[in-house]
Scaffold this motif. Structure first.
Motif, PDB file in Angstrom:
ATOM      1  N   VAL A   1       0.829  -1.211   0.000  1.00 43.73           N
ATOM      2  CA  VAL A   1       0.000   0.000   0.000  1.00 43.73           C
ATOM      3  C   VAL A   1       0.860   1.256   0.000  1.00 43.73           C
ATOM      4  CG1 VAL A   1      -1.883  -1.183   1.192  1.00 43.73           C
ATOM      5  CG2 VAL A   1      -0.183   0.067   2.518  1.00 43.73           C
ATOM      6  N   SER A   2       2.139   1.125  -0.331  1.00 46.04           N
ATOM      7  CA  SER A   2       3.030   2.289  -0.323  1.00 46.04           C
ATOM      8  C   SER A   2       2.567   3.423  -1.252  1.00 46.04           C
ATOM      9  CB  SER A   2       4.454   1.862  -0.689  1.00 46.04           C
ATOM     10  OG  SER A   2       4.485   1.224  -1.948  1.00 46.04           O
ATOM     11  N   PRO A   3       1.937   3.136  -2.429  1.00 46.08           N
ATOM     12  CA  PRO A   3       1.411   4.256  -3.222  1.00 46.08           C
ATOM     13  C   PRO A   3       0.368   5.080  -2.464  1.00 46.08           C
ATOM     14  CG  PRO A   3       1.533   2.286  -4.569  1.00 46.08           C
ATOM     15  CD  PRO A   3       1.803   1.857  -3.168  1.00 46.08           C
ATOM     16  N   GLY A   4      -0.471   4.418  -1.685  1.00 46.67           N
ATOM     17  CA  GLY A   4      -1.465   5.137  -0.896  1.00 46.67           C
ATOM     18  C   GLY A   4      -0.823   5.961   0.199  1.00 46.67           C
ATOM     19  N   ILE A   5       0.204   5.411   0.844  1.00 46.78           N
ATOM     20  CA  ILE A   5       0.902   6.156   1.898  1.00 46.78           C
ATOM     21  C   ILE A   5       1.595   7.379   1.313  1.00 46.78           C
ATOM     22  CG2 ILE A   5       2.758   6.029   3.600  1.00 46.78           C
ATOM     23  CD1 ILE A   5       2.057   3.115   4.029  1.00 46.78           C
ATOM     24  N   LEU A   6       2.192   7.224   0.124  1.00 48.49           N
ATOM     25  CA  LEU A   6       2.821   8.373  -0.534  1.00 48.49           C
ATOM     26  C   LEU A   6       1.789   9.433  -0.876  1.00 48.49           C
ATOM     27  CD1 LEU A   6       5.226   9.783  -1.859  1.00 48.49           C
ATOM     28  CD2 LEU A   6       4.763   8.469  -3.928  1.00 48.49           C
ATOM     29  N   THR A   7       0.614   9.014  -1.338  1.00 44.79           N
ATOM     30  CA  THR A   7      -0.450   9.966  -1.657  1.00 44.79           C
ATOM     31  C   THR A   7      -0.891  10.724  -0.412  1.00 44.79           C
ATOM     32  OG1 THR A   7      -1.231   8.526  -3.433  1.00 44.79           O
ATOM     33  CG2 THR A   7      -2.757  10.198  -2.633  1.00 44.79           C
ATOM     34  N   VAL A   8      -1.084   9.997   0.680  1.00 41.58           N
ATOM     35  CA  VAL A   8      -1.464  10.638   1.937  1.00 41.58           C
ATOM     36  C   VAL A   8      -0.379  11.603   2.396  1.00 41.58           C
ATOM     37  CG1 VAL A   8      -1.862  10.218   4.396  1.00 41.58           C
ATOM     38  CG2 VAL A   8      -2.994   8.798   2.692  1.00 41.58           C
ATOM     39  N   ALA A   9       0.878  11.193   2.280  1.00 37.13           N
ATOM     40  CA  ALA A   9       1.980  12.055   2.710  1.00 37.13           C
ATOM     41  C   ALA A   9       2.014  13.354   1.906  1.00 37.13           C
ATOM     42  CB  ALA A   9       3.303  11.304   2.577  1.00 37.13           C
ATOM     43  N   LEU A  10       1.790  13.266   0.596  1.00 36.93           N
ATOM     44  CA  LEU A  10       1.804  14.469  -0.239  1.00 36.93           C
ATOM     45  C   LEU A  10       0.652  15.411   0.112  1.00 36.93           C
ATOM     46  CD1 LEU A  10       2.744  13.009  -3.741  1.00 36.93           C
ATOM     47  CD2 LEU A  10       4.123  14.530  -2.334  1.00 36.93           C
ATOM     48  N   ILE A  11      -0.540  14.851   0.272  1.00 38.21           N
ATOM     49  CA  ILE A  11      -1.707  15.685   0.567  1.00 38.21           C
ATOM     50  C   ILE A  11      -1.575  16.319   1.949  1.00 38.21           C
ATOM     51  CG2 ILE A  11      -4.203  15.671   0.918  1.00 38.21           C
ATOM     52  CD1 ILE A  11      -4.378  13.453  -1.157  1.00 38.21           C
ATOM     53  N   ILE A  12      -1.212  15.515   2.948  1.00 35.79           N
ATOM     54  CA  ILE A  12      -1.070  16.033   4.301  1.00 35.79           C
ATOM     55  C   ILE A  12       0.069  17.039   4.380  1.00 35.79           C
ATOM     56  CG2 ILE A  12      -0.611  15.413   6.699  1.00 35.79           C
ATOM     57  CD1 ILE A  12      -3.362  14.546   5.520  1.00 35.79           C
ATOM     58  N   GLY A  13       1.156  16.767   3.651  1.00 35.70           N
ATOM     59  CA  GLY A  13       2.260  17.714   3.637  1.00 35.70           C
ATOM     60  C   GLY A  13       1.856  19.054   3.044  1.00 35.70           C
ATOM     61  N   LEU A  14       1.059  19.017   1.983  1.00 35.23           N
ATOM     62  CA  LEU A  14       0.580  20.255   1.366  1.00 35.23           C
ATOM     63  C   LEU A  14      -0.328  21.021   2.319  1.00 35.23           C
ATOM     64  CD1 LEU A  14       0.372  22.056  -1.141  1.00 35.23           C
ATOM     65  CD2 LEU A  14      -1.531  20.645  -1.901  1.00 35.23           C
ATOM     66  N   TYR A  15      -1.245  20.309   2.972  1.00 37.05           N
ATOM     67  CA  TYR A  15      -2.137  20.962   3.924  1.00 37.05           C
ATOM     68  C   TYR A  15      -1.341  21.589   5.073  1.00 37.05           C
ATOM     69  CZ  TYR A  15      -6.244  18.741   1.781  1.00 37.05           C
ATOM     70  OH  TYR A  15      -7.226  18.349   0.915  1.00 37.05           O
ATOM     71  N   SER A  16      -0.382  20.851   5.610  1.00 33.58           N
ATOM     72  CA  SER A  16       0.381  21.338   6.761  1.00 33.58           C
ATOM     73  C   SER A  16       1.258  22.527   6.376  1.00 33.58           C
ATOM     74  CB  SER A  16       1.252  20.213   7.320  1.00 33.58           C
ATOM     75  OG  SER A  16       0.472  19.093   7.693  1.00 33.58           O
ATOM     76  N   TRP A  17       1.849  22.479   5.196  1.00 32.39           N
ATOM     77  CA  TRP A  17       2.723  23.568   4.752  1.00 32.39           C
ATOM     78  C   TRP A  17       1.937  24.862   4.570  1.00 32.39           C
ATOM     79  CZ3 TRP A  17       7.948  23.895   4.137  1.00 32.39           C
ATOM     80  CH2 TRP A  17       8.443  24.985   3.414  1.00 32.39           C
ATOM     81  N   ASN A  18       0.712  24.775   4.081  1.00 32.04           N
ATOM     82  CA  ASN A  18      -0.083  25.972   3.775  1.00 32.04           C
ATOM     83  C   ASN A  18      -0.995  26.406   4.915  1.00 32.04           C
ATOM     84  OD1 ASN A  18       0.965  26.191   1.161  1.00 32.04           O
ATOM     85  ND2 ASN A  18      -0.572  24.799   0.329  1.00 32.04           N
ATOM     86  N   GLU A  19      -1.096  25.629   5.995  1.00 35.42           N
ATOM     87  CA  GLU A  19      -2.044  25.953   7.058  1.00 35.42           C
ATOM     88  C   GLU A  19      -1.642  27.251   7.757  1.00 35.42           C
ATOM     89  OE1 GLU A  19      -4.456  26.327  10.279  1.00 35.42           O
ATOM     90  OE2 GLU A  19      -2.312  26.036  10.582  1.00 35.42           O
ATOM     91  N   PHE A  20      -2.638  28.075   8.050  1.00 37.88           N
ATOM     92  CA  PHE A  20      -2.364  29.396   8.631  1.00 37.88           C
ATOM     93  C   PHE A  20      -3.014  29.602   9.993  1.00 37.88           C
ATOM     94  CE2 PHE A  20      -3.730  33.806   9.268  1.00 37.88           C
ATOM     95  CZ  PHE A  20      -2.498  34.452   9.250  1.00 37.88           C
ATOM     96  N   LEU A  21      -4.300  29.265  10.136  1.00 39.09           N
ATOM     97  CA  LEU A  21      -5.055  29.634  11.326  1.00 39.09           C
ATOM     98  C   LEU A  21      -4.464  29.019  12.593  1.00 39.09           C
ATOM     99  CD1 LEU A  21      -7.487  31.044  12.577  1.00 39.09           C
ATOM    100  CD2 LEU A  21      -8.855  29.005  12.058  1.00 39.09           C
ATOM    101  N   ILE A  22      -4.242  27.709  12.581  1.00 37.38           N
ATOM    102  CA  ILE A  22      -3.719  27.044  13.775  1.00 37.38           C
ATOM    103  C   ILE A  22      -2.285  27.478  14.046  1.00 37.38           C
ATOM    104  CG2 ILE A  22      -3.152  24.788  14.770  1.00 37.38           C
ATOM    105  CD1 ILE A  22      -5.447  23.643  13.142  1.00 37.38           C
ATOM    106  N   ALA A  23      -1.493  27.614  12.977  1.00 38.92           N
ATOM    107  CA  ALA A  23      -0.089  27.998  13.146  1.00 38.92           C
ATOM    108  C   ALA A  23       0.040  29.378  13.774  1.00 38.92           C
ATOM    109  CB  ALA A  23       0.626  27.950  11.801  1.00 38.92           C
ATOM    110  N   THR A  24      -0.762  30.318  13.316  1.00 38.25           N
ATOM    111  CA  THR A  24      -0.662  31.674  13.859  1.00 38.25           C
ATOM    112  C   THR A  24      -1.272  31.787  15.256  1.00 38.25           C
ATOM    113  OG1 THR A  24      -0.992  34.000  13.304  1.00 38.25           O
ATOM    114  CG2 THR A  24      -2.862  32.559  12.969  1.00 38.25           C
ATOM    115  N   THR A  25      -2.121  30.823  15.652  1.00 39.68           N
ATOM    116  CA  THR A  25      -2.728  30.842  16.979  1.00 39.68           C
ATOM    117  C   THR A  25      -1.825  30.213  18.027  1.00 39.68           C
ATOM    118  OG1 THR A  25      -4.936  30.713  15.999  1.00 39.68           O
ATOM    119  CG2 THR A  25      -4.746  30.138  18.323  1.00 39.68           C
ATOM    120  N   PHE A  26      -1.180  29.104  17.682  1.00 39.63           N
ATOM    121  CA  PHE A  26      -0.416  28.346  18.678  1.00 39.63           C
ATOM    122  C   PHE A  26       1.091  28.573  18.597  1.00 39.63           C
ATOM    123  CE2 PHE A  26      -4.415  26.113  18.341  1.00 39.63           C
ATOM    124  CZ  PHE A  26      -4.693  25.751  19.641  1.00 39.63           C
ATOM    125  N   LEU A  27       1.571  29.189  17.519  1.00 35.54           N
ATOM    126  CA  LEU A  27       2.994  29.493  17.391  1.00 35.54           C
ATOM    127  C   LEU A  27       3.140  31.000  17.281  1.00 35.54           C
ATOM    128  CD1 LEU A  27       4.018  26.696  14.839  1.00 35.54           C
ATOM    129  CD2 LEU A  27       4.265  26.656  17.327  1.00 35.54           C
TER     130      LEU A  27
END
Length: 282
Positions: free
Chosen positions: A197-223
């Motif tokens: 299932v490594s293709p699925g894990i890679l897909t999840v990693a890419l999507i989650i990485g994109l979300y985490s890199w671009n996230e603003f609201l939580i980052a600016t609140t807690f950091l």
């Protein structure tokens, strides 16, 4: 002959329309990026005057000033650390959960599905204040690992539902053969199932990485400390209250977007294959 010619004309017309639609879609998708690159090389006055014009003088110093003023040297490291922690936590917990849900019959599966869908669609604003006061009491404000735990809780339901489809697509006979050969359940999971299932894990990693890199609201609140800001938050702080250097801002935006674009282009084939594979069986 007339029937063949008619079908040939129809297929040619269909192909032409398809190419026109695709060309329009490509233009719509690439035009903002092209405009971003164009304006990152212009002075602020030229952007305000006409953002669609070509640069008369190329201002390479926009990039150096953006890198220095936004402190991207530090904030990029913060974003990379936060993104990496989130990817590791989400992929680890979601793969274990998805494997159990795929291989064991859960009587209350409909309730579990409803819970996963509800947590995926629930806005984070509902939990922001309780989370903040709880983290403040525990002394976890400005803690990158604590923020990665919040991201993990937000993104895990989506990852679980996607990875479950991959585990369902793996025949049970493969697991049974490994168990007959003397493998433990943990060895079956780590040495047999995860590589499949490594293709699925890679897909999840890419999507989650994109979300985490671009996230603003939580980052600016807690950091909130200057040495804990992420790249997206530091980019937001470049905008002044009364005036803004749009050339510098465009250059900073391009610096933030470039790593994501390069990573996606490099892994786009695996990403598309992963998305297609995850939609086969639910």
């Amino acid at each position: 002959m007339r029937l063949v010619e008619r079908r040939l004309v129809e297929s040619t017309a269909t192909l032409t329309i398809t190419y026109v639609v695709l060309a329009v879609a490509v233009f719509v998708a690439l035009f903002p990026i092209a405009l971003l690159v164009l304006n990152s090389l212009k002075p602020a006055a030229a952007i305000v005057q006409n953002p669609l014009s070509l640069p008369e003088t190329i201002r390479w110093d926009n990039f150096s000033r953006a890198w220095k003023d936004a402190r991207f040297g530090q904030t990029f490291l913060n974003s990379a650390l936060l993104t990496a922690l989130t990817i590791v936590l989400v992929c680890s917990t979601a793969s274990l959960t998805a494997y159990v849900l795929a291989r064991h019959k859960v009587k209350s599966w409909k309730i579990v599905t409803f819970y996963l869908l509800a947590t995926t669609t629930a806005p984070i604003q509902l939990f922001l204040f309780p989370l903040y006061f709880g983290f403040a009491r525990l002394g976890l404000i400005n803690n990158v690992f604590a923020v990665s735990l919040i991201y993990t809780a937000i993104y895990s339901p989506f990852a679980v539902m996607l990875l479950r489809t991959y585990f369902l697509a793996v025949p049970r006979e493969i697991e049974e053969a490994a168990i007959v050969d003397g493998a433990s359940h943990w060895q079956v999971f780590t040495r047999v199932m995860l590589p499949l299932v490594s293709p699925g894990i890679l897909t999840v990693a890419l999507i989650i990485g994109l979300y985490s890199w671009n996230e603003f609201l939580i980052a600016t609140t807690f950091l909130q400390k200057a040495d804990r800001l992420t790249a997206v938050v530091s980019f937001f702080l470049l905008s002044g209250q009364y005036s803004s250097d749009w050339g510098e801002i465009m250059a900073a935006a391009l610096i933030i977007v470039l790593p994501v674009v390069v990573l996606f282009v490099a892994l786009q084939r695996r990403f598309i294959e992963g998305i297609a594979g995850g939609s086969v069986k639910g």
